[in-house]
Motif scaffolding. Structure first.
Motif, PDB file in Angstrom:
ATOM      1  N   HIS A 120      17.572  19.127  -8.781  1.00 11.72           N
ATOM      2  CA  HIS A 120      18.700  19.015  -7.857  1.00 11.72           C
ATOM      3  C   HIS A 120      19.653  17.900  -8.286  1.00 11.72           C
ATOM      4  O   HIS A 120      19.222  16.868  -8.814  1.00 11.72           O
ATOM      5  CB  HIS A 120      18.200  18.736  -6.442  1.00 11.72           C
ATOM      6  CG  HIS A 120      17.369  19.847  -5.875  1.00 11.72           C
ATOM      7  ND1 HIS A 120      17.924  21.023  -5.410  1.00 11.72           N
ATOM      8  CD2 HIS A 120      16.031  19.972  -5.711  1.00 11.72           C
ATOM      9  CE1 HIS A 120      16.964  21.827  -4.983  1.00 11.72           C
ATOM     10  NE2 HIS A 120      15.806  21.213  -5.151  1.00 11.72           N
ATOM     11  N   GLU A 319      25.172  20.692  -1.072  1.00 10.02           N
ATOM     12  CA  GLU A 319      24.658  20.006   0.119  1.00 10.02           C
ATOM     13  C   GLU A 319      24.612  20.948   1.321  1.00 10.02           C
ATOM     14  O   GLU A 319      23.637  20.963   2.079  1.00 10.02           O
ATOM     15  CB  GLU A 319      25.525  18.781   0.434  1.00 10.02           C
ATOM     16  CG  GLU A 319      25.340  17.620  -0.525  1.00 10.02           C
ATOM     17  CD  GLU A 319      26.327  16.490  -0.271  1.00 10.02           C
ATOM     18  OE1 GLU A 319      27.094  16.588   0.722  1.00 10.02           O
ATOM     19  OE2 GLU A 319      26.356  15.526  -1.049  1.00 10.02           O
ATOM     20  N   ARG A 322      21.823  23.597   0.980  1.00  9.46           N
ATOM     21  CA  ARG A 322      20.495  23.048   1.268  1.00  9.46           C
ATOM     22  C   ARG A 322      20.344  22.748   2.760  1.00  9.46           C
ATOM     23  O   ARG A 322      19.279  22.967   3.343  1.00  9.46           O
ATOM     24  CB  ARG A 322      20.260  21.785   0.435  1.00  9.46           C
ATOM     25  CG  ARG A 322      20.189  22.051  -1.067  1.00  9.46           C
ATOM     26  CD  ARG A 322      19.936  20.793  -1.866  1.00  9.46           C
ATOM     27  NE  ARG A 322      18.583  20.296  -1.667  1.00  9.46           N
ATOM     28  CZ  ARG A 322      18.109  19.184  -2.228  1.00  9.46           C
ATOM     29  NH1 ARG A 322      18.912  18.460  -3.001  1.00  9.46           N
ATOM     30  NH2 ARG A 322      16.875  18.799  -2.023  1.00  9.46           N
ATOM     31  N   PRO A 339      20.688  29.684  -4.487  1.00  9.66           N
ATOM     32  CA  PRO A 339      19.523  28.808  -4.352  1.00  9.66           C
ATOM     33  C   PRO A 339      18.172  29.493  -4.521  1.00  9.66           C
ATOM     34  O   PRO A 339      17.201  28.858  -4.932  1.00  9.66           O
ATOM     35  CB  PRO A 339      19.675  28.250  -2.928  1.00  9.66           C
ATOM     36  CG  PRO A 339      21.142  28.300  -2.657  1.00  9.66           C
ATOM     37  CD  PRO A 339      21.589  29.557  -3.331  1.00  9.66           C
ATOM     38  N   THR A 343      18.998  25.903  -8.847  1.00 13.55           N
ATOM     39  CA  THR A 343      19.346  24.755  -8.008  1.00 13.55           C
ATOM     40  C   THR A 343      20.759  24.251  -8.219  1.00 13.55           C
ATOM     41  O   THR A 343      21.199  23.331  -7.536  1.00 13.55           O
ATOM     42  CB  THR A 343      18.374  23.588  -8.291  1.00 13.55           C
ATOM     43  OG1 THR A 343      18.419  23.279  -9.702  1.00 13.55           O
ATOM     44  CG2 THR A 343      16.951  23.957  -7.904  1.00 13.55           C
TER      45      THR A 343
END
Length: 452
Positions: A120, A319, A322, A339, A343
């Motif tokens: 990440h 961001e 996630r 995703p 990543t």
């Protein structure tokens, strides 16, 4: 001193701003920060990759030296795309990853970016800790462990790195690409070998152009920032489509069989509707930035898909992905993130998924891209003396409000101060180019007066 990290790692003119001394200190500081979270009974490991620009060899040596000097084993994976480093960091179970690349920048530039364990991108807080560990303006104040003997880190060459990444890509699609002919512009970059092989693995007939990196020609009048040669090649070969990558292959743009460009917005529309049809688009949400064309908003609304928008920059898209556990996001520029498969933005993966959708539906890229109508867009960069005055200006707010009322649901206005220059970017989208141009010019005049 000014913050060392920019929007995507540390970049600068290689050997002038981004020196081997700086690279060594940066790598050692990163080792200190990441060692804090690593297992104490196992020597930390870091994956190190680079794009083919000449200065990458020098900076790779400095990064590996900085890691080894602090007791970290460097797993050197050679010339690979940025998303390959992210994947391999997780696949090798490394504590962090380092990619040496300046992406789509000209050859004299270079950059260093980091991935945490799992592959990440780093948040601002971790970057700030790395920068603090470097000692600021006084490098002598930096305190790095200096192990000796057997505790010194080793530099190891991973000979299976490319094969691991190709296997990972092959598993990302469910159907064969047999019957599709694709021209791929590799930008003389990091994907010059891997991208054509990955497309061939999936069954496509591949014509590779700009796939002969010599260390000096990366991004030179080719790739995703110079699409004209790809457009011509698609028409010349009668191909079904063309794909354009940038120097580190974290982005992908496309060209249809008629030579028309299919940008990141259209690619996201195609992939999002495909995922939604298969009930694989979490909460039916697509994540993109405020710069995506209003046409994407309209197309997704008609498809029953919600658009979540972020600030400009793929890190903000990541961001939000996630945070919400979403399935797809990206930027107009071609950074597309899935995703469930990777990543970070992966241009080769994007190309595979796009062609898989074509094969699945037996429809041309032009037909698929027709789900979205791009609204005319006018962008004016206004040089100002005081960006803050513009933000607080009542006259600017009134001008924008009047324009939004005038445009209604068929247009929008976006004002965005530049993060690095004394500029305010005025963007207007409207049903016609003439309207977009006149409204943008009117607002730009008010911005200029407020910021003078």
């Amino acid at each position: 001193m000014a913050r060392l990290f920019g929007t995507d790692g540390v970049r600068g003119l290689a050997n002038a701003e981004l020196t081997p001394e700086l690279a060594l200190r940066l790598a050692s500081a990163a080792a200190v920060v990441f060692e804090e979270s690593s297992r104490q009974d196992v020597r930390p490991r870091a994956v190190v990759g680079r794009d083919p620009r000449a200065s990458g060899e020098m900076l790779e040596a400095a990064v590996c030296a900085g890691l080894a000097a602090t007791g970290v084993d460097a797993i050197r994976v050679g010339v690979v795309p940025t998303p390959a480093v992210a994947f391999l960091t997780a696949d090798y179970g490394a504590d962090f990853g380092v990619m040496i690349s300046a992406s789509h920048n000209p050859m004299p530039d270079n950059g260093i970016k980091f991935f945490s364990g799992g592959g990440h991108k780093l948040d601002d807080a971790v970057e700030d800790r790395i920068e603090a560990a470097m000692g600021g303006d006084d490098p002598d104040s930096a305190e790095f462990a200096r192990p000796i003997g057997a505790a010194v880190g080793r530099v190891l060459d991973a000979t299976d790195a490319g094969d691991r990444y190709r296997t990972h890509l092959s598993a990302a699609i469910d159907n064969s690409l047999d019957g599709l002919t694709v021209v791929v512009d590799c930008a003389h970059g990091a994907a010059s070998t891997l991208a054509p092989l990955a497309y061939q693995d999936a069954g496509a007939e591949v014509i590779a152009i700009h796939a002969e990196p010599d260390g000096l020609n990366i991004n030179e009048d080719c790739g995703s920032t110079h699409m004209d040669k790809l457009q011509a090649a698609v028409l010349e070969h009668g191909a079904d489509l063309g794909l354009a990558h940038d120097g580190d292959a974290d982005r992908c743009l496309a060209v249809d069989a008629d030579g028309e460009i299919v940008d990141g917005d259209a690619i996201m529309a195609i992939l999002a509707t495909g995922l939604s049809e298969r009930n694989r688009l979490h909460d039916n949400v697509l994540v993109t930035t405020v710069m995506s064309n209003l046409g994407l908003h309209i197309a997704m609304r008609e498809a029953g898909i919600t658009l979540a928008t972020t600030a400009v920059g793929d890190r903000y898209v990541l961001e939000e992905l996630r945070r919400g556990g979403y399935s797809l996001g990206g930027e107009q520029s071609g950074h597309i993130v899935v995703p469930g498969v990777g990543t970070t933005g992966d241009g080769t993966l994007t190309g595979l998924l796009l062609m898989a959708r074509m094969a699945e539906t037996k429809r041309s890229l032009s037909e698929l891209a027709g789900i979205m109508t791009v609204l005319p867009q006018e962008l004016i960069n206004v040089r100002v003396g005081d960006k803050h005055a513009v933000a607080q200006s009542e006259s600017v707010r009134r001008s924008v409000s009047e324009a939004e009322s005038e445009l209604g649901a068929d247009g929008r206005v976006l004002l965005r101060p530049s993060g690095t220059e004394h500029l305010v970017r005025v963007m207007v989208e409207a049903a016609s180019a003439d309207v977009a141009r006149s409204v943008a010019r009117r607002i730009a005049d008010v911005v200029e007066a407020a910021g003078s």
